[in-house]
Design an enzyme around this catalytic site. Structure first.
Site, mmCIF file in Angstrom:
data_model
loop_
_atom_site.group_PDB
_atom_site.id
_atom_site.type_symbol
_atom_site.label_atom_id
_atom_site.label_comp_id
_atom_site.label_asym_id
_atom_site.label_seq_id
_atom_site.Cartn_x
_atom_site.Cartn_y
_atom_site.Cartn_z
ATOM 1 N N ASP A 12 0.798 -1.226 0.000
ATOM 2 C CA ASP A 12 0.000 0.000 0.000
ATOM 3 C C ASP A 12 0.835 1.282 0.000
ATOM 4 O O ASP A 12 1.739 1.441 0.825
ATOM 5 C CB ASP A 12 -0.882 0.066 1.242
ATOM 6 C CG ASP A 12 -1.778 -1.138 1.419
ATOM 7 O OD1 ASP A 12 -1.752 -2.044 0.573
ATOM 8 O OD2 ASP A 12 -2.509 -1.164 2.421
ATOM 9 N N GLU A 194 -10.771 -1.440 3.284
ATOM 10 C CA GLU A 194 -9.474 -0.926 3.713
ATOM 11 C C GLU A 194 -9.194 0.408 3.024
ATOM 12 O O GLU A 194 -9.878 0.815 2.094
ATOM 13 C CB GLU A 194 -8.356 -1.920 3.378
ATOM 14 C CG GLU A 194 -8.443 -3.234 4.128
ATOM 15 C CD GLU A 194 -7.259 -4.146 3.875
ATOM 16 O OE1 GLU A 194 -6.696 -4.643 4.867
ATOM 17 O OE2 GLU A 194 -6.910 -4.373 2.708
#
Length: 507
Positions: A12, A194
């Site tokens: 990420d 998320e």
């Protein structure tokens, strides 16, 4: 031309922020190896979002916590008190994923780290965590400064991942947080939520007509495609976000749409404080279905090209458009093909792809074809098919024959994305790199990002049509300069024995 680590794992993007003329890209990083563990914040900087320079690991995991995803802000007013006279601190808000060895095993809470030297070195705040709900799945805070008639304050957008909801908090000092509201979709979407983001954009460039975009990245149930990014368009009043469409809505505005219809655009978030109010997105170019086994060496994981997002009115609804940021430079002379008939069959163009990245810009007239388009990285039985299914009204990116390595049953895929022809024509921009394609259709109204791993010798380019004839209105292939990352000399790989803690269980 895509950012990767030198010899470690990344996933990420985190802490995206512009400060003092520099774009900071932080990211989930295992400094000790190429598997998903020991999560820390890696760091790279750029003057232009194209040319990147590695910096030392910013926030390192330890025996008590892994450093999960989050965001960073410039605390211009030193509201946190973490700065010094004349120095506004950079403050990172991250998820502490506490290890079994910590006093709070299995808990995820939000913590701070700060830098007083422009992001070169970081200190964890002594009072961490600053926000703890006692939850094992409370993570990924995106923080931004919100201005209201009554004053300005910080807003945090985070998730309760398995409950599939966004939770919002406010703070005056980045340390003490007060609950605001929560948001979820009308019908459950995905299995896990998320990496949320929330930001305003003018519609059609009109600052008097501003809407807010809420991004949520989701993990699907097994066999449904792995991971993807969604976005909602709506309003934010400083307390709650409300989608334009949803409960009771009967208009043309969908409640949510895919941010990208490919398999490899996840954990997408935006930069804070980009000049001129531009909103620039970066996504992780991978998918949890196969991220751990990708055939790359000595690195694993890459970022998609940074994209500028904008809102536009199309046929009575608001759509999000994306375009790659300016700055990629031609690496050689462009080669063009003029108007060309495409009868049924496959027709080589004689424009073989070289060994470097390139931009392909093409416009097609659909004619009587049931499906038409272009084949890239073609060689033997290998090809990546990018085209338009006229019967279904959708863009197609087919990578089922794109890869020479067995990456499991979920990798071969045929992506489809709803696209309407404009006056019977399809306009494509395709950014082709050694192991990826990023496709932008109709001016970026729809995008598809996919990894591909063909043989190096597969370099052919062909046009194709099925069930009738189409026409190529024009095509230009422009080689693009390589943009190698300026690598840092230091590495933690030699310290593999310091591996501390387990990977994220939900992934």
């Amino acid at each position: 031309m895509h950012y990767t680590a030198a010899d470690t794992w990344i996933n990420d993007p985190n802490g995206l922020v512009y400060a003092d003329g520099v774009y900071h890209l932080f990211f989930q990083n295992n400094p000790y190896g190429t598997d998903h563990s020991n999560m820390s914040w890696g760091h790279a900087v750029s003057p232009d979002l194209v040319h990147w320079r590695d910096r030392p690991v910013a926030i390192l995991c330890d025996a008590n916590e892994q450093i999960f995803s989050g965001s960073a802000v410039v605390d211009h007013g030193n509201t946190s008190g973490l700065g010094e006279p004349g120095t506004a601190p950079l403050v990172a808000v991250y998820t502490s994923h506490y290890t079994d060895e910590s006093p709070t095993p299995g808990i995820e809470a939000q913590s701070l780290a700060y830098s007083l030297d422009g992001g070169e070195t970081w200190r964890k705040y002594a009072g961490n965590p600053v926000l703890d709900r006692g939850s094992a799945e409370f993570r990924d805070p995106k923080v931004f400064r919100y201005s209201a008639p009554s004053g300005a304050y910080w807003v945090m957008v985070a998730v309760e991942a398995v409950e599939r909801k966004v939770v919002l908090y406010r703070s005056d000092n980045l340390i003490e947080w007060t609950y605001l509201s929560e948001f979820t979709s009308t019908a459950p979407v995905g299995r896990i939520w998320e990496c949320p983001d929330l930001f305003p954009l003018p519609v059609d460039g009109d600052p008097g007509n501003t809407k807010w975009v809420l991004i949520v990245n989701v993990t699907y149930e097994e066999g449904q495609g792995g991971t993807a990014g969604l976005f909602f368009v709506g309003d934010f009043d400083g307390v709650a976000f409300t989608a334009l469409a949803g409960r009771g809505s009967t208009g043309r505005q969908p409640e949510w749409e895919l941010l990208d219809y490919g398999r490899d655009f996840y954990a997408t978030v935006s930069f804070n404080d980009v000049p001129d109010g531009r909103r620039v997105l970066v996504g992780w170019m991978s998918n949890w279905d196969y991220a751990r086994i990708l055939p790359t060496s000595p690195w694993r994981g890459a970022m998609a090209l940074p994209r500028e997002a904008s809102l536009h009115t199309v046929d009575g609804r608001i759509v999000l458009r994306q375009r790659v940021v300016a700055g990629l430079e031609p690496g050689g002379a462009s080669r063009s093909v003029g108007r060309t008939d495409i009868p049924a069959g496959t027709h080589p163009l004689g424009l073989a792809w070289g060994s470097g990245p390139c931009l392909i810009e093409a416009t097609f007239d659909g004619g009587t074809s049931a499906e038409f388009g272009i084949l890239l990285r073609q060689g033997g039985a290998q090809a990546t098919r990018i085209g338009y299914d006229a019967e279904q009204g959708c863009l197609v990116v087919d990578r089922r024959s794109s890869t020479s390595t067995d990456l499991g049953p979920s990798f071969p895929s045929r992506e489809t994305a709803p696209v309407e022809l404009d006056g019977g024509t399809l306009e494509l921009q395709i950014y082709l790199d050694a192991s990826s394609v990023e496709v932008f259709a109709q001016g970026g109204r729809v995008t598809v990002t996919d990894l591909i791993f063909p043989d190096a010798s597969s370099r052919g380019v062909s046009l194709y049509s099925e069930g009738g004839a189409a026409q190529l209105a024009g095509l230009t292939l422009t080689p693009l300069d390589d943009t190698p990352v300026e690598r840092a000399a230091e590495s933690l790989r030699a310290e593999d024995g310091r591996a501390f803690s387990r990977s994220r269980a939900s992934a």
